[in-house]
Write a protein that holds these residues in place. Structure first.
Motif, PDB file in Angstrom:
ATOM      1  N   PHE A 109       0.836  -1.199   0.000  1.00  0.00           N
ATOM      2  CA  PHE A 109       0.000   0.000   0.000  1.00  0.00           C
ATOM      3  C   PHE A 109       0.874   1.253   0.000  1.00  0.00           C
ATOM      4  O   PHE A 109       1.731   1.422   0.866  1.00  0.00           O
ATOM      5  CB  PHE A 109      -0.924   0.028   1.222  1.00  0.00           C
ATOM      6  CG  PHE A 109      -2.039  -0.975   1.172  1.00  0.00           C
ATOM      7  CD1 PHE A 109      -3.020  -0.886   0.201  1.00  0.00           C
ATOM      8  CD2 PHE A 109      -2.102  -2.017   2.093  1.00  0.00           C
ATOM      9  CE1 PHE A 109      -4.061  -1.812   0.146  1.00  0.00           C
ATOM     10  CE2 PHE A 109      -3.132  -2.941   2.049  1.00  0.00           C
ATOM     11  CZ  PHE A 109      -4.110  -2.837   1.075  1.00  0.00           C
ATOM     12  N   ASP A 110       0.662   2.100  -0.992  1.00  0.00           N
ATOM     13  CA  ASP A 110       1.375   3.374  -1.064  1.00  0.00           C
ATOM     14  C   ASP A 110       0.473   4.448  -0.456  1.00  0.00           C
ATOM     15  O   ASP A 110      -0.276   5.133  -1.163  1.00  0.00           O
ATOM     16  CB  ASP A 110       1.711   3.705  -2.521  1.00  0.00           C
ATOM     17  CG  ASP A 110       2.477   5.012  -2.657  1.00  0.00           C
ATOM     18  OD1 ASP A 110       3.028   5.468  -1.642  1.00  0.00           O
ATOM     19  OD2 ASP A 110       2.499   5.568  -3.768  1.00  0.00           O
ATOM     20  N   LEU A 111       0.531   4.573   0.873  1.00  0.00           N
ATOM     21  CA  LEU A 111      -0.350   5.484   1.604  1.00  0.00           C
ATOM     22  C   LEU A 111       0.459   6.283   2.625  1.00  0.00           C
ATOM     23  O   LEU A 111       1.446   5.780   3.171  1.00  0.00           O
ATOM     24  CB  LEU A 111      -1.443   4.695   2.343  1.00  0.00           C
ATOM     25  CG  LEU A 111      -2.389   3.867   1.480  1.00  0.00           C
ATOM     26  CD1 LEU A 111      -3.235   2.945   2.358  1.00  0.00           C
ATOM     27  CD2 LEU A 111      -3.291   4.771   0.647  1.00  0.00           C
ATOM     28  N   PRO A 112       0.059   7.528   2.901  1.00  0.00           N
ATOM     29  CA  PRO A 112       0.780   8.336   3.884  1.00  0.00           C
ATOM     30  C   PRO A 112       0.736   7.707   5.274  1.00  0.00           C
ATOM     31  O   PRO A 112      -0.244   7.041   5.635  1.00  0.00           O
ATOM     32  CB  PRO A 112       0.037   9.676   3.867  1.00  0.00           C
ATOM     33  CG  PRO A 112      -0.714   9.690   2.576  1.00  0.00           C
ATOM     34  CD  PRO A 112      -1.051   8.269   2.281  1.00  0.00           C
ATOM     35  N   GLN A 113       1.774   7.930   6.056  1.00  0.00           N
ATOM     36  CA  GLN A 113       1.802   7.443   7.432  1.00  0.00           C
ATOM     37  C   GLN A 113       0.633   8.039   8.214  1.00  0.00           C
ATOM     38  O   GLN A 113       0.298   9.202   8.061  1.00  0.00           O
ATOM     39  CB  GLN A 113       3.119   7.833   8.094  1.00  0.00           C
ATOM     40  CG  GLN A 113       3.293   7.239   9.482  1.00  0.00           C
ATOM     41  CD  GLN A 113       4.692   7.468  10.029  1.00  0.00           C
ATOM     42  OE1 GLN A 113       5.592   7.882   9.311  1.00  0.00           O
ATOM     43  NE2 GLN A 113       4.882   7.193  11.311  1.00  0.00           N
ATOM     44  N   GLY A 114       0.014   7.203   9.034  1.00  0.00           N
ATOM     45  CA  GLY A 114      -1.126   7.654   9.830  1.00  0.00           C
ATOM     46  C   GLY A 114      -2.470   7.434   9.174  1.00  0.00           C
ATOM     47  O   GLY A 114      -3.509   7.678   9.796  1.00  0.00           O
ATOM     48  N   THR A 115      -2.472   6.976   7.915  1.00  0.00           N
ATOM     49  CA  THR A 115      -3.741   6.761   7.212  1.00  0.00           C
ATOM     50  C   THR A 115      -4.110   5.291   7.113  1.00  0.00           C
ATOM     51  O   THR A 115      -5.153   4.945   6.575  1.00  0.00           O
ATOM     52  CB  THR A 115      -3.695   7.351   5.790  1.00  0.00           C
ATOM     53  OG1 THR A 115      -2.709   6.649   5.014  1.00  0.00           O
ATOM     54  CG2 THR A 115      -3.349   8.832   5.835  1.00  0.00           C
ATOM     55  N   ILE A 116      -3.258   4.400   7.641  1.00  0.00           N
ATOM     56  CA  ILE A 116      -3.525   2.961   7.575  1.00  0.00           C
ATOM     57  C   ILE A 116      -3.187   2.331   8.925  1.00  0.00           C
ATOM     58  O   ILE A 116      -2.294   2.793   9.634  1.00  0.00           O
ATOM     59  CB  ILE A 116      -2.712   2.299   6.433  1.00  0.00           C
ATOM     60  CG1 ILE A 116      -3.149   0.834   6.251  1.00  0.00           C
ATOM     61  CG2 ILE A 116      -1.214   2.431   6.661  1.00  0.00           C
ATOM     62  CD1 ILE A 116      -2.593   0.180   4.989  1.00  0.00           C
ATOM     63  N   GLY A 117      -3.931   1.301   9.288  1.00  0.00           N
ATOM     64  CA  GLY A 117      -3.699   0.614  10.548  1.00  0.00           C
ATOM     65  C   GLY A 117      -4.097  -0.842  10.448  1.00  0.00           C
ATOM     66  O   GLY A 117      -4.488  -1.325   9.380  1.00  0.00           O
ATOM     67  N   CYS A 118      -4.005  -1.540  11.562  1.00  0.00           N
ATOM     68  CA  CYS A 118      -4.379  -2.950  11.625  1.00  0.00           C
ATOM     69  C   CYS A 118      -5.175  -3.163  12.906  1.00  0.00           C
ATOM     70  O   CYS A 118      -4.732  -2.769  13.990  1.00  0.00           O
ATOM     71  CB  CYS A 118      -3.129  -3.828  11.616  1.00  0.00           C
ATOM     72  SG  CYS A 118      -3.475  -5.606  11.548  1.00  0.00           S
TER      73      CYS A 118
END
Length: 307
Positions: A109-118
């Protein structure tokens, strides 16, 4: 402290762990019990403490029996009772450090830090060899992740869903529509796949700035109804609840509180929806998912099925 939002997990004074299921958590956190310390439990955290994982029906029964102050349509825990809050976006890199497949997904996933989690059992440190991977993506970046899942499957970097996996998901969801119709709707959502044989999905959650204004509360019940309507706005169709604005003679919105019917239709499509009609101010909303398994309630895209 950052606000508590959908898909976080919280822990009460007795060490019981709950999945947050609402956005309106300023004073009382809306959640569902998932794990309770149990010396005979089959889930073990990194410290060696054992837990029992609860399904929804058993969770509600135990809360009603032992913690009735928390009981309701969702369990409500006063913020002052919380011992710990676990946030998917904060813990993602800790999780990825010790889980190869999460790390591999994160790199895809090419996403900014802080925009994805688990979230889920991995967030709680209570996963086992059968655990799925529940990724969370916040706000508009979810749609970027959706496009990247599609591209990853097309390019062979992500495994598509096998027939056996679709059967497993269908059995888990227990929808009120035939298997073939279920898969037809699901295949175009591009919100799930497999990584090294492990099932994963990407779950939509609002950003902190957008958490206000979420449809909440129960309206006056007007009865059960099946409607046919045209979708005019599906921008929040992957949220919880999923929201579809519709053109219909009496109903202005269709809401789904079950994940099965999130992303079920696109703008301009005609849907058939069966649920409970509620009065909300000057509007009538049709609610799907008035019970945990949404028995007798559904949403289908007649446009999709007619192709």
């Amino acid at each position: 402290m950052l606000p508590i939002r959908l898909r976080d997990f919280v822990e009460d004074p007795d060490g019981w762990i709950y999945a947050v299921s609402t956005y309106d958590n300023d004073r009382n956190v809306g959640c569902v019990l998932r794990y309770v310390p149990d010396s005979q439990g089959d889930r073990v955290n990194p410290a060696g403490q054992r837990y029992h994982k609860y399904d929804f029906e058993d969770a509600y029964a135990r809360i009603a029996r032992e913690k009735p102050a928390y009981a309701g349509l969702v369990q409500r825990i006063p913020v002052t009772d919380l011992r710990r809050v676990l946030k998917p976006d904060v813990e993602i890199y800790r999780i990825a450090t010790s889980h190869d497949r999460v790390r591999k997904l994160l790199h895809l996933f090419d996403l900014p830090q802080g925009t994805i989690g688990c979230t889920g059992s991995l967030l709680c440190g209570l996963d086992n060899e059968t655990s799925d991977i529940d990724m969370v993506v916040y706000g508009r970046h979810w749609f970027d992740a959706q496009a990247q899942v599609k591209r990853g499957i097309d390019e062979g970097k992500i495994e598509g869903m096998s027939q056996d996996m679709w059967r497993k998901v269908y059995k888990k969801r227990k929808p009120e529509i035939p298997f073939e119709a279920f898969v037809l709707h699901e295949q175009r959502k591009w919100n799930r796949g497999q990584i090294d044989g492990t099932y994963f999905d990407i779950l939509y959650t609002r950003t902190y700035n957008d958490c206000k204004g979420v449809p909440a509360g129960k309206g006056e019940i007007l009865g059960k109804e099946t409607i046919e309507a045209r979708v005019t706005d599906a921008s929040l169709a992957f949220d919880n609840p999923a929201v579809y604005s519709v053109k219909h003679e009496s109903v202005s919105k269709v809401l789904s509180f079950t994940h099965t019917y999130s992303g079920q239709a696109l703008p301009g499509e005609t849907i058939e929806a069966c649920g409970v009609v509620e009065q909300h101010g000057h509007e009538r909303w049709l609610i799907v998912g008035t019970t945990r398994e949404a028995r007798g309630e559904y949403i289908i895209s007649k446009t999709l099925l007619g192709r």
